[in-house]
Design an enzyme around this catalytic site. Sequence first.
Site, mmCIF file in Angstrom:
data_model
loop_
_atom_site.group_PDB
_atom_site.id
_atom_site.type_symbol
_atom_site.label_atom_id
_atom_site.label_comp_id
_atom_site.label_asym_id
_atom_site.label_seq_id
_atom_site.Cartn_x
_atom_site.Cartn_y
_atom_site.Cartn_z
ATOM 1 N N HIS A 379 -7.039 -7.945 7.917
ATOM 2 C CA HIS A 379 -6.159 -7.895 9.070
ATOM 3 C C HIS A 379 -4.925 -8.761 8.889
ATOM 4 O O HIS A 379 -3.858 -8.458 9.429
ATOM 5 C CB HIS A 379 -6.931 -8.267 10.338
ATOM 6 C CG HIS A 379 -7.769 -7.129 10.812
ATOM 7 N ND1 HIS A 379 -9.123 -7.068 10.628
ATOM 8 C CD2 HIS A 379 -7.415 -5.962 11.407
ATOM 9 C CE1 HIS A 379 -9.571 -5.921 11.101
ATOM 10 N NE2 HIS A 379 -8.568 -5.234 11.582
ATOM 11 N N ASP A 643 -11.209 0.920 8.023
ATOM 12 C CA ASP A 643 -12.661 0.753 8.126
ATOM 13 C C ASP A 643 -13.399 1.925 7.506
ATOM 14 O O ASP A 643 -14.443 1.739 6.889
ATOM 15 C CB ASP A 643 -13.074 0.564 9.592
ATOM 16 C CG ASP A 643 -12.874 -0.870 10.024
ATOM 17 O OD1 ASP A 643 -13.273 -1.766 9.271
ATOM 18 O OD2 ASP A 643 -12.276 -1.099 11.086
#
Length: 770
Positions: A379, A643
């Site tokens: 992130h 993801d």
Amino acid sequence: MQAGNVLKTLHRLTEQVAKAPDLPTALRTLVTGLAQAMDAEVCSIYLPDPEVAGGWVLRATEGLNPESVGQVHLGPGEGLVGLVAREKEPVNLESAQDHAWFRYFPETGEERFPAFLGVPILHRGQVLGVIAVQSLNAGRFDEEHATLLFTAAAQLGGAIAHAQVLERLVRAREGKAETPEQAVADGSGEAFLAGLGGAQGIAIGTAWAVYPPADLSAVSDRRTDDPEADKREFRTALAAADQELAELGSTLTERIDEEDADLFHAYLHMVRDKGFQRRVEARIDGGSWVQTAVRDVVREYIGAFENMDDPYLRERAADMRDLGRRLLAQLQQAHASADGQYPDDTVLVGEEISPLSMAAVPEGQLKGVVSATGSAGSHVAILAHAFGIPAVMGVEDLPVGLIDGKEVVVDGYSGRLYVEPSPRIRDEYRRLEAEEAALTERLTELRDQPAVTRDGRTITLYANTGLLADLDPALRSGAEGIGLYRTELPFLTRDRFPSEAEQVRIYRQVFEAFGERPVTIRTLDIGGDKLLPYLPVKEDNPFLGWRGLRLSLDHPEIFLTQLRAILRAAPYGNVRLLLPMVTTVEELDQALRLIERARAELMEDGEPAPELPVGAMIEVPSAVFQTAAIARRVNFLSIGTNDLTQYVLAVDRNNARVAKLFDHLHPAVTHAINSVVDQAHAEGRPVSVCGEMAADPVGALLLTGMGVDELSMSAGALLRIKWVLRSFSTAQTREFAELARVDECARTTRARMETALVDAGLGSLIRAGD
Ligand code: PEP
Ligand code: MG
């Protein structure tokens, strides 16, 4: 010496070695400390000979003739040192002179020492060097000594590797290039630290070290420019720690018995100890930076307590360490929040950079990010992308303390970090920086042009956002809306959950900024690598744990507050709701019921409660297989390729060691996306992609060919992707997708697509890995 004491000594030595300003100091500290700890007359260390591949040179010694340092060279596989390195095992001899591999160097005077124990220094499977201890007493070293020295070598491997990396960088710049493992020469003798491209772009700036919170051993040796200000900072921190302890103490005395409470008061005593305060301030007056001074005095105290005979007082060493951490935490808080202290061209450098440390740098001053851990899927890298700054991730053995304050060049394309670059490298990167700026400038002409393929198929391009700071770039990029608003970012940068009213205020600003254009707001997706400081969760496998929708459903009070805030702000824009990490249809049904409940609550209060379009993220393999069932329950789907790649390939998106396996072009990932698009379209639902694959020129072309309806990406990538899409026809993109369906590995797909980009004149977009 007792094993426990030796381990403590080793721990202290490792810290000292890690903080040494250069390799010779690190090695000297090491041999002196080890000779003492092992009670040996001699301790020497041999490192690779830069002149002879596979050879070894004596680099530091305690006990042998100091003049022989740098003079004793052993060829490959020569001498007992060569034997240790070759076998990667300890060699323990009663009488070294009798061994066939013994080589005598008169300049060392070592024939006086029959007992020899040598161990390899191993780091990531490589022999970095050899440590040898010697003694006058034949048979002096037993099995236990060997184990201890081996443990020492294993612990020190990382610290020595750090010091070596820096020395190599300096040597390479002086034209004495070697071919080091980590500081890889770039073909012209200039060395750099190699990592992974995290976010594309180039930055030239000043390194600012980010340390793990309150870690004494991670504090670097720095000088102060303003001792008076540092002393003030120290006194404030001391007062804060005093208050914190006093509060803790008063709650504790209600719960524990008298004797334990006494212990606690002894603790408080230390904070109020004038001697401690005087020592720290004396060091600051002597020129030490406040954190360095606290570290050193705390260490002195720890050392003194550890050497006491009284077991009660020895225990106080641990209290002192804890106290040191508390003080440091106070100081670091002040350090991190002191606006104006960051250089104008800050490049954050750390073992692990958090979104929080990025947000702490004042706007406009953050130029780049370099992290020892993580990869392009982390992130932090995504956030760097959103800020439009380069990130280099996964630079193993990053000597953070030694780089602090130095000029650095960050190349986010090839994942390189240059420390104190030569004028040649600096000029070259300045030129590239200017070229980038020129390309960006040229692309702004596309801002108001539609994203259409050459034959007129429209692809909607949205921006990803999550901070108010990146709304502006999103608007300037000509985004047709927000395809992913990550609501967790405002949660991450606070010290408690934002209230409903606070959330309404934030969301409303975002919705209003985009007016008629849709804003897709995703409910809280914390967990994994996004941990809230005020909701600590410890899990062995956080990415397979309590994250995204799972956490929201277990905490309906948090979820409902957020839903009500979104619904309240919704009349100010064109809002769509998106649910992260959907794994089962039951979860989805439960979330949909809670959305209805939030609406009902608002209606009860007589407030408008709009019925918003709801979407589900497809980012878990189970959702890929159940896309049809999910699609029937919602209005749209959004594929999170970050993801999805992580879970389909079983590759942690944050782990630099496996980063080369993390590839959204892997055929398993592209098959999954094809399947999602087909199932969703069969149910009449549109599909968007909001993972980083959409920001990759190759990825965007493939996704378009697969029939994806919308792409959402960091604002910085948007115009580049528009340029790509406008350069190809629908038929070409379909052909790319069809060809990729039969590829057996990602490399084949990428090579074909990159050739197509170059042929179309878009080669400048794929400079990565040059
Ligand atoms: C993704 O997983 O691709 C995604 C867009 O969500 P995030 O990166 O926030 O996990
Ligand atoms: Mg995700």
